[in-house]
Design an enzyme around this catalytic site. Structure first.
Site, PDB file in Angstrom:
ATOM      1  CB  SER A 128      -0.845  -0.020   1.279  1.00 14.81           C
ATOM      2  OG  SER A 128      -1.443   1.234   1.507  1.00 14.81           O
ATOM      3  CE1 TYR A 152      -3.862  -2.646   5.630  1.00 12.91           C
ATOM      4  CE2 TYR A 152      -3.211  -0.376   5.193  1.00 12.91           C
ATOM      5  CZ  TYR A 152      -3.580  -1.627   4.734  1.00 12.91           C
ATOM      6  OH  TYR A 152      -3.646  -1.864   3.384  1.00 12.91           O
ATOM      7  CE  LYS A 156      -1.427  -4.252   3.401  1.00  9.42           C
ATOM      8  NZ  LYS A 156      -1.829  -5.561   2.857  1.00  9.42           N
TER       9      LYS A 156
HETATM   10  P1  NAD Z   1     -11.137  -6.571   1.196  1.00  8.27           P
HETATM   11  O1  NAD Z   1     -11.354  -6.538   2.644  1.00  8.27           O
HETATM   12  O2  NAD Z   1     -12.260  -6.239   0.296  1.00  8.27           O
HETATM   13  O3  NAD Z   1     -10.556  -7.995   0.756  1.00  8.27           O
HETATM   14  C1  NAD Z   1      -9.769  -8.786   1.614  1.00  8.27           C
HETATM   15  C2  NAD Z   1     -10.379 -10.188   1.593  1.00  8.27           C
HETATM   16  O4  NAD Z   1      -9.585 -11.030   2.412  1.00  8.27           O
HETATM   17  C3  NAD Z   1     -11.789 -10.218   2.151  1.00  8.27           C
HETATM   18  O5  NAD Z   1     -12.614 -10.928   1.240  1.00  8.27           O
HETATM   19  C4  NAD Z   1     -11.671 -10.973   3.483  1.00  8.27           C
HETATM   20  O6  NAD Z   1     -12.813 -11.732   3.758  1.00  8.27           O
HETATM   21  C5  NAD Z   1     -10.437 -11.832   3.221  1.00  8.27           C
HETATM   22  N1  NAD Z   1      -9.624 -12.162   4.396  1.00  8.27           N
HETATM   23  C6  NAD Z   1      -9.159 -11.347   5.368  1.00  8.27           C
HETATM   24  N2  NAD Z   1      -8.410 -12.033   6.227  1.00  8.27           N
HETATM   25  C7  NAD Z   1      -8.392 -13.317   5.813  1.00  8.27           C
HETATM   26  C8  NAD Z   1      -7.804 -14.519   6.284  1.00  8.27           C
HETATM   27  N3  NAD Z   1      -7.063 -14.538   7.391  1.00  8.27           N
HETATM   28  N4  NAD Z   1      -8.012 -15.663   5.590  1.00  8.27           N
HETATM   29  C9  NAD Z   1      -8.769 -15.663   4.478  1.00  8.27           C
HETATM   30  N5  NAD Z   1      -9.361 -14.570   3.984  1.00  8.27           N
HETATM   31  C10 NAD Z   1      -9.171 -13.417   4.636  1.00  8.27           C
HETATM   32  O7  NAD Z   1      -9.878  -5.627   0.882  1.00  8.27           O
HETATM   33  P2  NAD Z   1      -9.338  -5.100  -0.512  1.00  8.27           P
HETATM   34  O8  NAD Z   1      -9.651  -3.666  -0.606  1.00  8.27           O
HETATM   35  O9  NAD Z   1      -9.738  -6.013  -1.591  1.00  8.27           O
HETATM   36  O10 NAD Z   1      -7.782  -5.214  -0.213  1.00  8.27           O
HETATM   37  C11 NAD Z   1      -7.028  -6.352  -0.623  1.00  8.27           C
HETATM   38  C12 NAD Z   1      -5.603  -6.153  -0.151  1.00  8.27           C
HETATM   39  O11 NAD Z   1      -5.089  -4.939  -0.694  1.00  8.27           O
HETATM   40  C13 NAD Z   1      -5.449  -6.031   1.364  1.00  8.27           C
HETATM   41  O12 NAD Z   1      -4.268  -6.705   1.742  1.00  8.27           O
HETATM   42  C14 NAD Z   1      -5.301  -4.537   1.593  1.00  8.27           C
HETATM   43  O13 NAD Z   1      -4.544  -4.269   2.741  1.00  8.27           O
HETATM   44  C15 NAD Z   1      -4.569  -4.124   0.336  1.00  8.27           C
HETATM   45  N6  NAD Z   1      -4.786  -2.705  -0.007  1.00  8.27           N
HETATM   46  C16 NAD Z   1      -6.053  -2.224  -0.143  1.00  8.27           C
HETATM   47  C17 NAD Z   1      -6.257  -0.881  -0.455  1.00  8.27           C
HETATM   48  C18 NAD Z   1      -7.645  -0.310  -0.550  1.00  8.27           C
HETATM   49  O14 NAD Z   1      -7.779   0.923  -0.423  1.00  8.27           O
HETATM   50  N7  NAD Z   1      -8.683  -1.092  -0.790  1.00  8.27           N
HETATM   51  C19 NAD Z   1      -5.159  -0.030  -0.648  1.00  8.27           C
HETATM   52  C20 NAD Z   1      -3.875  -0.565  -0.520  1.00  8.27           C
HETATM   53  C21 NAD Z   1      -3.697  -1.916  -0.203  1.00  8.27           C
HETATM   54  C1  WQD Z   2      -9.254   9.954   0.955  1.00  5.26           C
HETATM   55  C2  WQD Z   2      -9.417  11.461   1.174  1.00  5.26           C
HETATM   56  C3  WQD Z   2      -9.709  12.091   3.480  1.00  5.26           C
HETATM   57  C4  WQD Z   2     -13.607  10.163   4.029  1.00  5.26           C
HETATM   58  C5  WQD Z   2      -6.748   4.931   3.067  1.00  5.26           C
HETATM   59  C6  WQD Z   2      -5.671   4.228   3.828  1.00  5.26           C
HETATM   60  C7  WQD Z   2      -4.594   3.753   2.895  1.00  5.26           C
HETATM   61  C8  WQD Z   2      -5.172   2.912   1.747  1.00  5.26           C
HETATM   62  C9  WQD Z   2      -6.315   3.613   1.082  1.00  5.26           C
HETATM   63  C10 WQD Z   2      -5.057   0.618   2.363  1.00  5.26           C
HETATM   64  C11 WQD Z   2      -8.645  12.000   2.381  1.00  5.26           C
HETATM   65  C12 WQD Z   2     -10.950  12.424   2.672  1.00  5.26           C
HETATM   66  C13 WQD Z   2     -12.415  10.622   3.493  1.00  5.26           C
HETATM   67  C14 WQD Z   2     -14.615  11.111   4.376  1.00  5.26           C
HETATM   68  C15 WQD Z   2     -13.175  12.874   3.596  1.00  5.26           C
HETATM   69  N1  WQD Z   2      -5.717   1.669   2.221  1.00  5.26           N
HETATM   70  N2  WQD Z   2     -12.217  11.949   3.276  1.00  5.26           N
HETATM   71  N3  WQD Z   2     -14.359  12.423   4.128  1.00  5.26           N
HETATM   72  O1  WQD Z   2      -6.930   7.966   3.844  1.00  5.26           O
HETATM   73  O2  WQD Z   2      -6.061   8.282   1.464  1.00  5.26           O
HETATM   74  O3  WQD Z   2      -6.175   6.045   2.423  1.00  5.26           O
HETATM   75  O4  WQD Z   2      -7.268   4.037   2.060  1.00  5.26           O
HETATM   76  O5  WQD Z   2      -3.891   0.408   2.239  1.00  5.26           O
HETATM   77  O6  WQD Z   2      -3.708   3.015   3.653  1.00  5.26           O
HETATM   78  O7  WQD Z   2      -5.126   5.128   4.778  1.00  5.26           O
HETATM   79  O8  WQD Z   2      -8.271   7.142   1.845  1.00  5.26           O
HETATM   80  O9  WQD Z   2     -10.626   7.219   1.156  1.00  5.26           O
HETATM   81  O10 WQD Z   2     -10.077   7.333   3.612  1.00  5.26           O
HETATM   82  O11 WQD Z   2      -9.533   9.290   2.174  1.00  5.26           O
HETATM   83  O12 WQD Z   2     -13.002  14.068   3.394  1.00  5.26           O
HETATM   84  O13 WQD Z   2     -15.684  10.759   4.874  1.00  5.26           O
HETATM   85  O14 WQD Z   2     -10.808  11.725   1.452  1.00  5.26           O
HETATM   86  O15 WQD Z   2      -9.458  13.085   4.432  1.00  5.26           O
HETATM   87  O16 WQD Z   2      -8.192  13.287   2.041  1.00  5.26           O
HETATM   88  P1  WQD Z   2      -6.824   7.481   2.477  1.00  5.26           P
HETATM   89  P2  WQD Z   2      -9.712   7.681   2.228  1.00  5.26           P
END
Ligand code: NAD
Ligand code: WQD
Length: 338
Positions: A128, A152, A156
């Protein structure tokens, strides 16, 4: 040979499953449904059509459970793993650090041990942009300093380090660490997308729920940042573009690339108000908002330089902000449970 997707029924995993199946790959999913629904498996099958759907196999179980992993690696011919499974809410990780360390780290260790046992050495990891913390300048390059400000993010960082150490110990591994920026949007079918439980923490799902009237008003967290309109700027990337990045990463692993780190973003930063305005264009102005105080821990601006992914994997994001908003709105209307 098959690709194992841990967390393959989640938001990014399900879109990736579609891309891999449509590319003719055999896909095996393991998901414990902690943040997803079993219906997603049928939706993936519906999207890809009956011929490709035969190539999807789903196991419901926890990646920390060595027994089910042994079963999967024994029964299926896994040659690559994409590790999506994990808990991902920053705020919740501060409240429940032990759960986050246990789920994210234990699952990775059990998985890597099992892979070692079965001599599977191709691995793609969902990292991430959070690992960059407060970057010294924009855009963010892969060689910028990394650090975390919450459990979190720490998970990572730890996993990235584990993968680096693993590669140092045995350079026959091929590992792609993908640092995602802010994925939004949904599949064009409207069948799969992001549907978090409870009140969303992230911007896009919150906006979608305001647009449908399920939530009253968006709080814009801060309008005094050093950005073009004072609201926070992020690199929003369409989830389908992100999913395609995983296909490219798997192809890259096949070239015996060793350990690689790639930013997956668009390279463009949009503010909160840019997103609200774009969404209002596609939904007919239903997103009400008010300015609220800054959210603790937020940074003002964050966007990628994603040139390395283009140069080395031939991947770049193609979908624009309008498309991200249209597909989110379509998904929200067609599909969400609440
Ligand atoms: P999500 O929660 O939609 O998907 C994760 C899936 O993993 C879910 O279906 C959950 O049920 C499953 N899961 C969790 N723990 C588990 C376990 N121990 N065993 C089996 N299944 C398990 O999340 P996402 O948005 O699809 O994110 C996927 C990956 O990408 C995550 O590792 C997240 O940290 C990373 N990521 C997400 C974002 C984002 O903003 N969505 C940004 C950066 C990184
Ligand atoms: C985006 C922008 C908020 C909600 C997070 C995690 C990051 C990654 C992606 C996993 C910011 C603003 C938000 C609201 C708002 N996930 N906001 N009102 O914080 O960039 O990233 O998700 O790895 O690790 O930190 O994403 O969508 O929460 O916020 O104004 O109700 O929207 O302040 O500027 P963020 P976000």
């Amino acid at each position: 040979m098959s690709v194992l997707l841990t967390g393959g029924l989640g938001y990014i995993g399900s879109h990736t499953a579609v891309e891999l199946l449509e590319d003719g790959k055999q896909v095996v999913v393991i998901d414990n449904l902690s943040n997803s629904n079993i219906d997603v498996a049928d939706k993936i099958k519906k999207i890809v059509g009956s011929r490709c759907a035969e190539n999807l196999k789903v196991y419901i179980g926890d990646v920390r459970d060595k027994k089910i992993l042994d079963k999967i690696f024994t029964e299926e011919h896994i040659d690559s793993v994409i590790h999506f499974a994990g808990l991902k809410a920053v705020g919740e990780s501060v409240q429940k650090p032990v759960e986050y360390y246990d789920n994210n780290l234990t699952s990775t260790l059990v998985l890597l041990n099992t892979m070692k046992h079965f001599n599977v050495k191709n691995f793609v990891f969902s990292s991430s942009a959070t690992v960059y913390g407060r970057a010294k300048s924009m855009p963010i390059y892969e060689d910028f300093e990394i650090g975390a400000t919450n459990p979190y993010g720490q998970t990572k960082l730890f996993i990235e380090q584990i993968l680096k150490d693993l590669y140092l110990s045995d350079n026959s591994y091929n590992i792609a660490i993908l640092r995602y920026f802010n994925p939004i949007g949904a599949h064009d079918s409207g069948l799969i997308g992001e549907d978090p439980n409870g009140i969303p923490n992230n911007l896009m799902p919150y906006i979608s729920k305001v647009a449908t009237g399920k939530l009253e008003c968006l709080s814009v967290f801060g309008n005094d940042y050093d950005t073009h309109d004072g609201t926070g700027v992020r690199d929003y990337i369409h989830v389908v573009d992100l999913a395609k990045g995983h296909l490219k990463a798997l192809n890259k692993l096949k070239t015996n690339c060793g350990l690689k780190i790639y930013n997956l973003g668009t390279g463009v930063g949009y503010s909160v108000l840019d997103i609200v305005n774009a969404y209002n264009k596609v939904c007919g102005g239903k997103v009400k908002y008010k300015i609220a105080p800054r959210r603790p821990g937020d940074i003002d601006i964050c966007y990628a330089n994603a040139d390395k992914a283009y140069k080395e994997m031939g991947w770049k994001a193609e979908r624009d902000l309008e498309d991200m908003c249209k597909t989110s709105w379509n998904f929200e209307n067609k599909n969400t449970k609440r």
